[in-house]
Write a protein that holds these residues in place. Structure first.
Motif, PDB file in Angstrom:
ATOM      1  N   ARG A 195       0.875  -1.276  -0.033  1.00  0.00           N
ATOM      2  CA  ARG A 195      -0.009  -0.084   0.049  1.00  0.00           C
ATOM      3  C   ARG A 195       0.898   1.378  -0.119  1.00  0.00           C
ATOM      4  O   ARG A 195       0.639   2.146  -0.671  1.00  0.00           O
ATOM      5  CB  ARG A 195      -0.805  -0.020   1.300  1.00  0.00           C
ATOM      6  N   ASP A 196       1.934   1.364   0.639  1.00  0.00           N
ATOM      7  CA  ASP A 196       2.762   2.396   0.949  1.00  0.00           C
ATOM      8  C   ASP A 196       3.820   2.035  -0.132  1.00  0.00           C
ATOM      9  O   ASP A 196       4.785   1.499   0.194  1.00  0.00           O
ATOM     10  CB  ASP A 196       3.240   2.684   2.388  1.00  0.00           C
ATOM     11  N   ARG A 197       3.978   2.612  -1.197  1.00  0.00           N
ATOM     12  CA  ARG A 197       4.940   2.226  -2.216  1.00  0.00           C
ATOM     13  C   ARG A 197       6.239   2.990  -1.772  1.00  0.00           C
ATOM     14  O   ARG A 197       7.393   2.607  -2.112  1.00  0.00           O
ATOM     15  CB  ARG A 197       4.502   3.088  -3.635  1.00  0.00           C
ATOM     16  N   ALA A 198       6.107   4.365  -0.990  1.00  0.00           N
ATOM     17  CA  ALA A 198       7.489   4.935  -0.571  1.00  0.00           C
ATOM     18  C   ALA A 198       8.275   3.876   0.364  1.00  0.00           C
ATOM     19  O   ALA A 198       9.680   3.616   0.177  1.00  0.00           O
ATOM     20  CB  ALA A 198       7.138   6.192   0.199  1.00  0.00           C
ATOM     21  N   LEU A 199       7.490   3.168   1.244  1.00  0.00           N
ATOM     22  CA  LEU A 199       8.115   2.397   2.449  1.00  0.00           C
ATOM     23  C   LEU A 199       8.894   1.121   1.423  1.00  0.00           C
ATOM     24  O   LEU A 199       9.863   0.692   1.794  1.00  0.00           O
ATOM     25  CB  LEU A 199       7.118   1.883   3.141  1.00  0.00           C
ATOM     26  N   ALA A 200       7.860   0.507   0.507  1.00  0.00           N
ATOM     27  CA  ALA A 200       8.331  -0.441  -0.327  1.00  0.00           C
ATOM     28  C   ALA A 200       9.864  -0.058  -1.120  1.00  0.00           C
ATOM     29  O   ALA A 200      10.874  -0.936  -1.142  1.00  0.00           O
ATOM     30  CB  ALA A 200       7.426  -1.126  -1.264  1.00  0.00           C
ATOM     31  N   GLU A 201       9.729   1.048  -1.568  1.00  0.00           N
ATOM     32  CA  GLU A 201      11.210   1.547  -1.994  1.00  0.00           C
ATOM     33  C   GLU A 201      12.292   1.654  -1.034  1.00  0.00           C
ATOM     34  O   GLU A 201      13.461   1.140  -1.479  1.00  0.00           O
ATOM     35  CB  GLU A 201      10.848   2.674  -2.964  1.00  0.00           C
TER      36      GLU A 201
ATOM     37  N   VAL B 271      10.568  -5.406  10.768  1.00  0.00           N
ATOM     38  CA  VAL B 271       9.445  -5.140   9.831  1.00  0.00           C
ATOM     39  C   VAL B 271       8.337  -6.116  10.146  1.00  0.00           C
ATOM     40  O   VAL B 271       8.802  -7.177  10.506  1.00  0.00           O
ATOM     41  CB  VAL B 271       9.809  -5.133   8.293  1.00  0.00           C
ATOM     42  N   THR B 272       7.188  -5.588   9.950  1.00  0.00           N
ATOM     43  CA  THR B 272       6.059  -6.625  10.301  1.00  0.00           C
ATOM     44  C   THR B 272       4.762  -6.356   9.484  1.00  0.00           C
ATOM     45  O   THR B 272       5.016  -5.269   8.630  1.00  0.00           O
ATOM     46  CB  THR B 272       5.778  -6.550  12.018  1.00  0.00           C
ATOM     47  N   THR B 273       3.904  -7.101   9.616  1.00  0.00           N
ATOM     48  CA  THR B 273       2.557  -6.906   8.812  1.00  0.00           C
ATOM     49  C   THR B 273       1.623  -5.908   9.538  1.00  0.00           C
ATOM     50  O   THR B 273       1.478  -5.779  10.725  1.00  0.00           O
ATOM     51  CB  THR B 273       1.841  -8.201   8.873  1.00  0.00           C
ATOM     52  N   ALA B 274       0.572  -5.522   8.718  1.00  0.00           N
ATOM     53  CA  ALA B 274      -0.284  -4.675   9.279  1.00  0.00           C
ATOM     54  C   ALA B 274      -1.171  -5.226  10.353  1.00  0.00           C
ATOM     55  O   ALA B 274      -1.723  -4.697  11.661  1.00  0.00           O
ATOM     56  CB  ALA B 274      -1.386  -3.850   8.259  1.00  0.00           C
ATOM     57  N   LYS B 275      -1.543  -6.512  10.338  1.00  0.00           N
ATOM     58  CA  LYS B 275      -2.132  -7.301  11.218  1.00  0.00           C
ATOM     59  C   LYS B 275      -1.529  -7.568  12.636  1.00  0.00           C
ATOM     60  O   LYS B 275      -1.938  -7.309  13.530  1.00  0.00           O
ATOM     61  CB  LYS B 275      -2.574  -8.676  10.753  1.00  0.00           C
TER      62      LYS B 275
ATOM     63  N   GLY C 114      -0.397  -2.772  18.824  1.00  0.00           N
ATOM     64  CA  GLY C 114      -0.942  -1.296  19.274  1.00  0.00           C
ATOM     65  C   GLY C 114       0.276  -0.632  19.616  1.00  0.00           C
ATOM     66  O   GLY C 114       1.303  -0.857  19.194  1.00  0.00           O
ATOM     67  N   PRO C 115      -0.122   0.093  20.810  1.00  0.00           N
ATOM     68  CA  PRO C 115       1.224   0.909  21.381  1.00  0.00           C
ATOM     69  C   PRO C 115       2.323   0.268  21.669  1.00  0.00           C
ATOM     70  O   PRO C 115       3.532   0.766  22.042  1.00  0.00           O
ATOM     71  CB  PRO C 115       0.521   1.551  22.317  1.00  0.00           C
ATOM     72  N   ALA C 116       2.462  -1.060  21.708  1.00  0.00           N
ATOM     73  CA  ALA C 116       3.453  -1.941  22.412  1.00  0.00           C
ATOM     74  C   ALA C 116       4.466  -2.167  20.982  1.00  0.00           C
ATOM     75  O   ALA C 116       5.400  -2.704  21.193  1.00  0.00           O
ATOM     76  CB  ALA C 116       3.084  -3.367  22.722  1.00  0.00           C
ATOM     77  N   LEU C 117       3.935  -1.691  19.720  1.00  0.00           N
ATOM     78  CA  LEU C 117       4.762  -1.873  18.691  1.00  0.00           C
ATOM     79  C   LEU C 117       6.340  -1.285  18.808  1.00  0.00           C
ATOM     80  O   LEU C 117       6.296   0.036  19.235  1.00  0.00           O
ATOM     81  CB  LEU C 117       4.274  -1.371  17.434  1.00  0.00           C
ATOM     82  N   PRO C 118       7.302  -2.086  18.673  1.00  0.00           N
ATOM     83  CA  PRO C 118       8.638  -1.493  19.077  1.00  0.00           C
ATOM     84  C   PRO C 118       8.880  -0.014  18.097  1.00  0.00           C
ATOM     85  O   PRO C 118       8.505  -0.080  16.915  1.00  0.00           O
ATOM     86  CB  PRO C 118       9.756  -2.570  18.685  1.00  0.00           C
ATOM     87  N   PRO C 119       9.480   0.741  18.567  1.00  0.00           N
ATOM     88  CA  PRO C 119       9.656   2.311  18.014  1.00  0.00           C
ATOM     89  C   PRO C 119      10.621   1.653  16.590  1.00  0.00           C
ATOM     90  O   PRO C 119      11.544   0.977  16.785  1.00  0.00           O
ATOM     91  CB  PRO C 119      10.331   3.066  18.804  1.00  0.00           C
ATOM     92  N   GLY C 120      10.049   2.489  15.406  1.00  0.00           N
ATOM     93  CA  GLY C 120      11.051   2.367  14.199  1.00  0.00           C
ATOM     94  C   GLY C 120      10.417   1.055  13.419  1.00  0.00           C
ATOM     95  O   GLY C 120      11.165   0.918  12.536  1.00  0.00           O
ATOM     96  N   THR C 121       9.646   0.207  13.782  1.00  0.00           N
ATOM     97  CA  THR C 121       9.175  -1.039  13.233  1.00  0.00           C
ATOM     98  C   THR C 121       8.542  -0.383  12.011  1.00  0.00           C
ATOM     99  O   THR C 121       7.570   0.354  11.955  1.00  0.00           O
ATOM    100  CB  THR C 121       8.449  -1.662  13.969  1.00  0.00           C
ATOM    101  N   ALA C 122       8.967  -1.144  10.760  1.00  0.00           N
ATOM    102  CA  ALA C 122       8.273  -0.836   9.444  1.00  0.00           C
ATOM    103  C   ALA C 122       7.003  -1.708   9.443  1.00  0.00           C
ATOM    104  O   ALA C 122       7.179  -2.826   9.665  1.00  0.00           O
ATOM    105  CB  ALA C 122       9.165  -0.931   8.310  1.00  0.00           C
ATOM    106  N   VAL C 123       5.786  -1.209   9.137  1.00  0.00           N
ATOM    107  CA  VAL C 123       4.469  -1.849   9.026  1.00  0.00           C
ATOM    108  C   VAL C 123       4.204  -1.946   7.495  1.00  0.00           C
ATOM    109  O   VAL C 123       4.006  -0.989   6.839  1.00  0.00           O
ATOM    110  CB  VAL C 123       3.436  -1.334   9.857  1.00  0.00           C
ATOM    111  N   LEU C 124       4.408  -3.272   6.953  1.00  0.00           N
ATOM    112  CA  LEU C 124       4.153  -3.299   5.413  1.00  0.00           C
ATOM    113  C   LEU C 124       2.644  -3.569   5.321  1.00  0.00           C
ATOM    114  O   LEU C 124       2.372  -4.726   5.527  1.00  0.00           O
ATOM    115  CB  LEU C 124       4.893  -4.299   4.939  1.00  0.00           C
ATOM    116  N   ASP C 125       1.828  -2.741   4.913  1.00  0.00           N
ATOM    117  CA  ASP C 125       0.510  -3.065   4.581  1.00  0.00           C
ATOM    118  C   ASP C 125       0.377  -3.325   2.998  1.00  0.00           C
ATOM    119  O   ASP C 125       1.070  -3.149   2.249  1.00  0.00           O
ATOM    120  CB  ASP C 125      -0.392  -1.647   5.065  1.00  0.00           C
ATOM    121  N   VAL C 126      -0.770  -4.025   2.779  1.00  0.00           N
ATOM    122  CA  VAL C 126      -0.896  -4.528   1.606  1.00  0.00           C
ATOM    123  C   VAL C 126      -2.440  -4.304   0.796  1.00  0.00           C
ATOM    124  O   VAL C 126      -3.474  -3.924   1.600  1.00  0.00           O
ATOM    125  CB  VAL C 126      -0.643  -6.061   1.237  1.00  0.00           C
TER     126      VAL C 126
END
Length: 341
Positions: A218-224, A286-290, A296-308
């Motif tokens: 979904r986020d092409r900039a992140l994918a790049e 890096v992890t999934t949107a799910k 939630g707020p426990a997501l480690p800072p700086g983790t990339a979330v790759l949504d599709v």
């Protein structure tokens, strides 16, 4: 749960468990025989699958919800809320509810449309309609006979197919494939691989339309940004290997990976371990949107979330199948609500 490896291929253990599969089949058949599906007065679209575990249902549901809203309808999502504690019916409020209460999928769906969690799908649909829903879109529930469906899509992951084609616990099938296909209106094949010969023959015999789609970032900039970069990937979804393969296809360098069971909660110790492993590898988590919804707020800072997002090879084919099952457009609307362009 995590699907056992022997579900992928037929073998001695699968054959040994086949008598238990018969009991599972009989229980499902008996449930359908004694239950009369109830209609609720609005169209009900069901996105289900034949196998246990992830096949890509939720992206299809999200696509349908966004399509219906864009065409002027008021859709509502209906889900059981796997991984959550509430029985419902409950209208999901992402500001108040977390994954432990309503499940991670419900939180994702609630971003696009009013979303109801209900173990009793019929009660959930009725509540949603009372609150103004004009179309119900079910995330899973294909094997649930209580709520009558107007249109059912069966989603198949092209990389997994139907596994060894045996019913649980001998294989991944929730029911005999031919039985399920007979109740469906179309099949959605998600992924790059060609349809297996077994699946192709079953779908051909059922006379069902076959629609192909692919998952794209979904986020092409992140994918790049991830291209050529070391990442440490973790996923607790039905088939984590799909996520890892997506990252590899994007050109990310997998410095490490961790798989967890679908809907599994993450404790603090696990998150610390993941952060340490990524740091030691000089990689970005890096992890999934799910998974991000579950953390939630426990997501480690700086983790990339790759949504599709879902990308259809022939979107018009699906739209033509859906249109006859939708409510008529408002009298003042001259153009059809769905265009195949």
């Amino acid at each position: 749960m995590r699907a056992p490896d022997f579900w992928r291929h037929d073998g001695a253990l699968a054959r040994l468990l086949s008598p238990l599969s018969l009991a599972w089949q009989l229980a499902g058949s008996a449930r359908r025989a004694v239950t009369t599906p109830q209609r609720v007065g609005v169209p009900v679209f069901c996105v289900g699958n034949l196998v246990a575990g992830g096949a890509g249902k939720t992206p299809v549901v999200l696509w349908l919800l966004e399509l219906l809203a864009a065409r002027g309808f008021k859709p509502a999502a209906l889900t059981r809320g796997y991984g959550g504690s509430v029985a419902g019916p409950l209208l999901v409020d992402p500001a108040r509810h977390d994954a432990a209460t309503v499940g991670d999928e419900a939180l994702l769906l609630a971003r696009s449309a009013p979303t109801w969690v209900a173990r009793d799908r019929l009660d959930g649909a009725r509540e949603a309609i009372e609150e103004g829903a004009e179309v119900i879109v079910m995330d899973d529930g294909f094997q649930n006979p209580g709520l009558a469906k107007d249109f059912s899509l069966l989603v198949i992951d092209s990389a997994y197919g139907l596994g060894n084609s045996r019913v649980m616990p001998a294989g991944p099938l929730r029911e005999v494939a031919a039985t399920g296909l007979a109740r469906a209106d179309a099949v959605v094949l998600i992924g790059e691989k060609a349809l297996g010969e077994t699946e192709k023959n079953l779908i051909d015999r059922a006379g069902l339309p076959l629609l192909r789609a692919h998952l794209v970032p979904r986020d092409r900039a992140l994918a790049e940004a991830l291209k050529g970069q070391p990442v440490y990937a973790f996923a607790g979804i039905g088939r984590p290997e799909k996520f890892f393969a997506t990252l590899t296809a994007l050109g990310a360098e997998l410095a490490g990976r961790d798989s967890f069971a679908d809907h599994q909660a993450y404790d603090a110790a696990t998150l610390r371990r993941l952060e340490s492993a990524a740091a030691a590898a000089g990689a970005r988590l890096v992890t999934t949107a799910k998974d991000a919804a579950r953390l939630g707020p426990a997501l480690p800072p700086g983790t990339a979330v790759l949504d599709v997002d879902l990308q259809w090879e022939d979107k018009g084919a699906l739209l033509r199948l859906l249109e006859p099952h939708l409510p008529p457009p408002a009298p003042e609307t001259a153009a059809p609500m769905i265009s195949t362009e």
